[in-house]
Design a protein around this motif. Structure first.
Motif, PDB file in Angstrom:
ATOM      1  N   THR A  99       0.828  -1.208   0.000  1.00 37.90           N
ATOM      2  CA  THR A  99       0.000   0.000   0.000  1.00 37.90           C
ATOM      3  C   THR A  99       0.860   1.254   0.000  1.00 37.90           C
ATOM      4  O   THR A  99       0.602   2.200  -0.761  1.00 37.90           O
ATOM      5  CB  THR A  99      -0.939   0.011   1.228  1.00 37.90           C
ATOM      6  OG1 THR A  99      -1.737  -1.174   1.221  1.00 37.90           O
ATOM      7  CG2 THR A  99      -1.853   1.226   1.193  1.00 37.90           C
TER       8      THR A  99
ATOM      9  N   SER B 249      -7.174  -5.877  -1.771  1.00 41.89           N
ATOM     10  CA  SER B 249      -7.216  -5.017  -0.586  1.00 41.89           C
ATOM     11  C   SER B 249      -6.142  -3.942  -0.635  1.00 41.89           C
ATOM     12  O   SER B 249      -6.369  -2.805  -0.207  1.00 41.89           O
ATOM     13  CB  SER B 249      -7.062  -5.862   0.689  1.00 41.89           C
ATOM     14  OG  SER B 249      -5.863  -6.608   0.667  1.00 41.89           O
TER      15      SER B 249
ATOM     16  N   LEU C 156      -7.168  -0.057  -0.568  1.00 38.37           N
ATOM     17  CA  LEU C 156      -6.672   0.800   0.504  1.00 38.37           C
ATOM     18  C   LEU C 156      -5.889   1.994  -0.047  1.00 38.37           C
ATOM     19  O   LEU C 156      -6.035   3.118   0.428  1.00 38.37           O
ATOM     20  CB  LEU C 156      -5.774  -0.010   1.449  1.00 38.37           C
ATOM     21  CG  LEU C 156      -6.468  -0.896   2.477  1.00 38.37           C
ATOM     22  CD1 LEU C 156      -5.448  -1.781   3.181  1.00 38.37           C
ATOM     23  CD2 LEU C 156      -7.219  -0.041   3.495  1.00 38.37           C
TER      24      LEU C 156
ATOM     25  N   GLY D 276      -6.959   5.785   0.518  1.00 40.71           N
ATOM     26  CA  GLY D 276      -5.980   6.631   1.200  1.00 40.71           C
ATOM     27  C   GLY D 276      -5.566   7.820   0.352  1.00 40.71           C
ATOM     28  O   GLY D 276      -5.385   8.936   0.861  1.00 40.71           O
TER      29      GLY D 276
END
Length: 478
Positions: A48, A262, A266, A270
């Motif tokens: 991420t 995921s 994310l 974000g």
């Protein structure tokens, strides 16, 4: 000319931290594959932050306020919407990439094997134009940032930024860039958490609202036609950026398959809050009826006036980290394309030592070239993004159809992309820039759809699945 050496030292200290960190990470990089693709699979945290460090660019923090300054509240929402949606939209593509081309390394692997040579060569030319354009916007952003806040001459600021990035990106390639990204994202979020609240604490929210209502009431309109157009045109070119950018394909392969959805979701969510927060600084400029010398300097301009020295330092460190992380990621993505898709095709017997050496040489060469093309300031960051958006939009549907629908013919895909770019730029120069992006996307969609019905293909997915299998088997044996 008085050069503010104290201000330059701040950047040098941050640069030294990045370079030293890269040196430690690079000691574990021993192969060309590790240099351009990294070691192992990234989990949720590093996957991420790696995406955020690349996608939170100088444009995110500098061009978002530019959009808000020109279009008001809907401009801020639209800019935040376009990038977040784009990353989330890549989730199903990333999953599909793992399913049909699990041993690929670059977007070039897909284009070369899913279509034909004319598609591949045309796509690669357009991809290099886009990526160099994106590099230029980051160089411009770094130069404007240091020039506006700390009075560092623009040319010196660009040179300083690129030298530091080239130094740490060259050492360990992908591994260094993703390793440092976690630290850079933390610095970037300092801007979001600290700068807007402190500025509004100084000005007050109500006075800014009243000022906007007095000086530019149309910028409070959530249904402003120009803003709505920007929202949908922006989403089109942002999705195109993500889909055709080799940086995202690299990360799709680098993250764990079971965590891919995921991680991208994310990162998209974000990302949404970063431009939204920094864009609100433009409302202060509108509400106080103040204008920077150049519109894409509005965020540092307001931070400097209302935040004081502390906020200026925070803004500098966070935004410069965003610029550095994005420049480094683009350099590595370009090197990956050049090594894997071009150099290894011409020199299939090149050993690992030679590939690693050439990769580092290319990183330096591309970095220096990007430095040189960043020196002229002939477009703002947002203008450059929209200009390149015509290219991005043209490839959205050939990529989507190419990944999911075996009926898309190679010739149809070629006609769709080249016709979309031609029509897009005709509309761009005759009607409007955002209309050009929309026209490019629609032409691409219609030609792919109608062409697949008129001239359906029957592509064999096994051809993509076999890409890179021999190399993958060799790596496992070792």
């Amino acid at each position: 000319m008085n050069i503010p050496w104290a201000n330059i030292i701040v950047i040098l200290i941050l640069g030294v931290i990045f370079i030293v960190s890269s040196w430690f990470i690079s000691r574990k990089v021993s192969t060309a594959d590790e240099y351009i693709s990294g070691n192992g699979k990234l989990g949720v945290a590093f996957g991420t932050t790696s995406l955020l460090a690349f996608w939170i660019t100088g444009n995110t923090i500098m061009a978002a306020p530019e959009a808000a300054y020109g279009l008001g509240v809907i401009g801020a929402i639209a800019y935040s919407f376009l990038g977040g949606v784009a990353v989330v939209s890549f989730s199903p593509l990333g999953k599909r990439i793992h399913e049909i081309i699990p041993h690929g390394k670059t977007v070039g692997d897909f284009y070369k094997n899913r279509f034909d040579k004319k598609n591949y060569y045309f796509f690669m030319v357009m991809l290099f134009i886009y990526m160099f354009g994106l590099l230029m916007t980051q160089g411009i952003g770094g130069g404007l940032l240091l020039e506006q806040i700390f009075d560092v001459p623009y040319s010196l600021a660009v040179v300083l930024t690129f030298i530091i990035v080239i130094a740490y990106a060259t050492m360990g390639g992908f591994s260094s860039i993703t390793g440092i990204a976690f630290f850079q994202v933390m610095l970037i979020f300092l801007v979001v958490i600290i700068v807007p609240p402190l500025v509004y604490f100084s000005t007050g929210v109500a006075p800014i609202y009243r000022g906007m209502a007095e000086f530019a009431p149309e910028k409070l309109d959530l249904l402003l036609p120009a803003g709505i157009l920007f929202m949908f045109a922006g989403a089109m070119f942002a999705i195109g950026e993500v889909f055709m950018d080799n940086t995202f394909w690299q990360r799709a392969y680098a993250v764990r398959k079971d965590k891919l959805m995921s991680i991208f979701a994310l990162a998209g969510v974000g990302w949404f809050f970063v431009p939204l927060a920094t864009a609100t600084l433009a409302f202060v400029a509108i509400g106080t009826n103040q204008a920077p010398e150049e519109v894409n300097q509005v965020a540092p301009f307001i931070a400097q006036i209302y935040g004081g020295n502390f906020v200026s330092w925070v803004f500098l460190v966070g935004v410069w980290s965003a610029l550095a992380s994005t420049i480094a990621a683009i350099l590595n993505a370009l090197v990956s394309l050049l090594i894997h898709d071009i150099y290894q095709s011409l020199n299939p017997r090149a050993d690992n030592e030679k590939l690693l050496r050439i990769s580092k040489i290319l990183t330096v060469a591309i970095g220096v070239l990007a430095l040189l093309i960043s020196l002229p300031k002939f477009l703002t960051m947002l203008q450059m993004l929209i200009f390149l958006g015509v290219i991005n939009a043209a490839f959205v549907f050939p990529i989507i159809y190419g990944l999911f629908w075996k009926k898309l013919d190679a010739t149809v895909a070629f006609i769709a992309s080249i016709l979309a770019i031609i029509v897009g730029y005709v509309v761009y120069y005759t009607v409007g820039d955002l209309q050009g992006v929309v026209a490019s996307g629609w032409v691409s969609f219609l030609v792919c759809w109608v062409g697949s019905l008129v001239k359906p293909a029957n592509y064999n997915w096994d051809k993509l699945y076999r890409v890179g299998q021999s190399q993958a088997s060799e790596v496992k044996r070792k």
